[in-house]
Design a protein around this motif. Structure first.
Motif, PDB file in Angstrom:
ATOM      1  N   TYR A 187       0.810  -1.219   0.000  1.00  0.00           N
ATOM      2  CA  TYR A 187       0.000   0.000   0.000  1.00  0.00           C
ATOM      3  C   TYR A 187       0.845   1.272   0.000  1.00  0.00           C
ATOM      4  O   TYR A 187       0.300   2.356  -0.185  1.00  0.00           O
ATOM      5  N   SER A 231      -7.961  -5.989  10.167  1.00  0.00           N
ATOM      6  CA  SER A 231      -9.150  -5.488   9.470  1.00  0.00           C
ATOM      7  C   SER A 231     -10.209  -5.108  10.494  1.00  0.00           C
ATOM      8  O   SER A 231     -10.291  -5.703  11.574  1.00  0.00           O
ATOM      9  N   ASN A 266     -11.699  -5.802   3.801  1.00  0.00           N
ATOM     10  CA  ASN A 266     -10.923  -4.864   2.988  1.00  0.00           C
ATOM     11  C   ASN A 266     -10.581  -3.579   3.736  1.00  0.00           C
ATOM     12  O   ASN A 266      -9.802  -2.770   3.225  1.00  0.00           O
ATOM     13  N   ASN A 267     -11.181  -3.362   4.893  1.00  0.00           N
ATOM     14  CA  ASN A 267     -10.921  -2.148   5.676  1.00  0.00           C
ATOM     15  C   ASN A 267      -9.739  -2.420   6.608  1.00  0.00           C
ATOM     16  O   ASN A 267      -9.901  -2.911   7.718  1.00  0.00           O
ATOM     17  N   SER A 291      -6.185   1.267   3.862  1.00  0.00           N
ATOM     18  CA  SER A 291      -7.194   1.106   2.809  1.00  0.00           C
ATOM     19  C   SER A 291      -7.643   2.445   2.251  1.00  0.00           C
ATOM     20  O   SER A 291      -8.158   2.503   1.128  1.00  0.00           O
TER      21      SER A 291
END
Length: 338
Positions: free
Chosen positions: A149, A222, A227-228, A274
């Motif tokens: 990321y 998470s 996905n968070n 994210s």
């Protein structure tokens, strides 16, 4: 044979008797292109005596006028609902929820006892290094996740950026700029950082790093959905700093502006990875149990004033004046004359 013929005539006669008006309908009432047929022998009750009963079988419904504009006022909608016997409901205003930071430090780092005092040459320092390597597997996997990321990730620049965040957060605290503090501190650590800062003057300076900053712990978890993702990184800072705190009268509460102090900090940084616009911010500080406690600020207080106690003679005079009023003394004096 005659019986069969007779039966056929009877059947034909009944058919003509029942359907003759239908057959003669176009002749008696010539209507062009009329495809309807009259049906007889339907049993319906058309007695006007039971007109109300027949009306009760039908429920009249007021259909909405679809030609009305959609942009009507709320008052008109409320009146229409009241006419229909429906209780007007409140306008539902759904507020979006944005979770910018986690409430706690998950899987916090356990600092080895005596860190910063023992070198790797000593047996105690070598044991600490060996334990650190054993616990590094989870942190290694978390750092791999963080690298996916982070753009142009490198360990040196990453540590330098976090050190700059550490400096700017303390400088903003000295200026007491709340908006700037929230740029470098999460909402969880913000109330802890500004606690008991009002009516005080803080002087803080970063002098140098005794050891380069080191990543000792990293975790990715998470929240709500898979996905968070939130990432937390624990950085070990061993630095020299100056800290001095003054109260509102200019008296020194803690520290000094001339005496240097060696500071060992385990700072937890967090980022909502994210989120495209997420940034690394200070999320907390790990204080080991074996660490020496901080200095207690020397506060000053004003002693309460003592109440002056009245003398014995004054109290005696006051007691006599209260017991014997002056009017009675004058009467006794006049009665005593011969």
């Amino acid at each position: 044979m005659i019986q069969r013929y007779r039966n056929a005539i009877c059947i034909f006669g009944k058919y003509m008797q029942n359907n003759l008006p239908v057959m003669l309908g176009p002749i008696n009432y010539p209507v062009p292109n009329d495809s309807s047929q009259q049906v007889r022998n339907i049993k319906k009750h058309f007695n006007p005596k039971y007109r109300k009963e027949r009306g009760k079988k039908v429920i009249k419904i007021k259909l909405p006028a679809f030609d009305d504009d959609d942009d009507e006022n709320n008052s008109k909608i409320r009146t229409k609902l009241k006419e229909a016997g429906i209780l007007p409901q409140r306008n539902w205003s759904e507020r979006p929820v944005f979770i910018s930071s986690t409430p706690t430090i998950f899987d916090s780092y356990v600092a080895p006892e005596g860190d910063g005092k023992f070198s790797p040459i000593n047996p105690t320092g070598a044991k600490q290094k060996f334990e650190f390597i054993e616990k590094k597997s989870k942190s290694f996997m978390a750092l791999r996740k963080i690298k996916t990321y982070e753009d142009n990730y490198s360990s040196d620049t990453f540590r330098e950026n976090l050190l700059n965040v550490y400096k700017k957060a303390h400088e903003a605290l000295c200026r007491k700029d709340q908006d700037e503090i929230l740029q470098y501190v999460t909402e969880t650590a913000y109330p802890l950082m500004i606690h008991n800062v009002a009516n005080k003057t803080i002087v803080w300076k970063f002098l140098e790093s005794l050891e380069p900053a080191r990543i000792v712990h990293a975790r990715v978890t998470s929240l709500i959905s898979r996905n968070n993702l939130f990432a937390q990184v624990t950085i070990r800072f061993h630095t020299q700093q100056l800290l001095c705190i003054y109260d509102r009268f200019g008296r020194v509460l803690l520290g000094s502006e001339t005496v240097k102090k060696d500071v060992l900090d385990y700072i937890v940084f967090e980022k909502h990875i994210s989120n495209v616009y997420g940034t690394w911010r200070i999320h907390g500080k790990i204080i080991p149990n074996w660490l020496t406690p901080n200095e207690i600020s020397a506060t000053t207080y004003i002693l309460p004033k003592k109440k002056e106690e009245p003398s014995s003679s004054d109290s005696a005079v006051e007691s006599v004046a209260q017991v014997v009023p002056p009017e009675t003394l004058d009467k006794q004096h006049t009665d005593a004359k011969p």
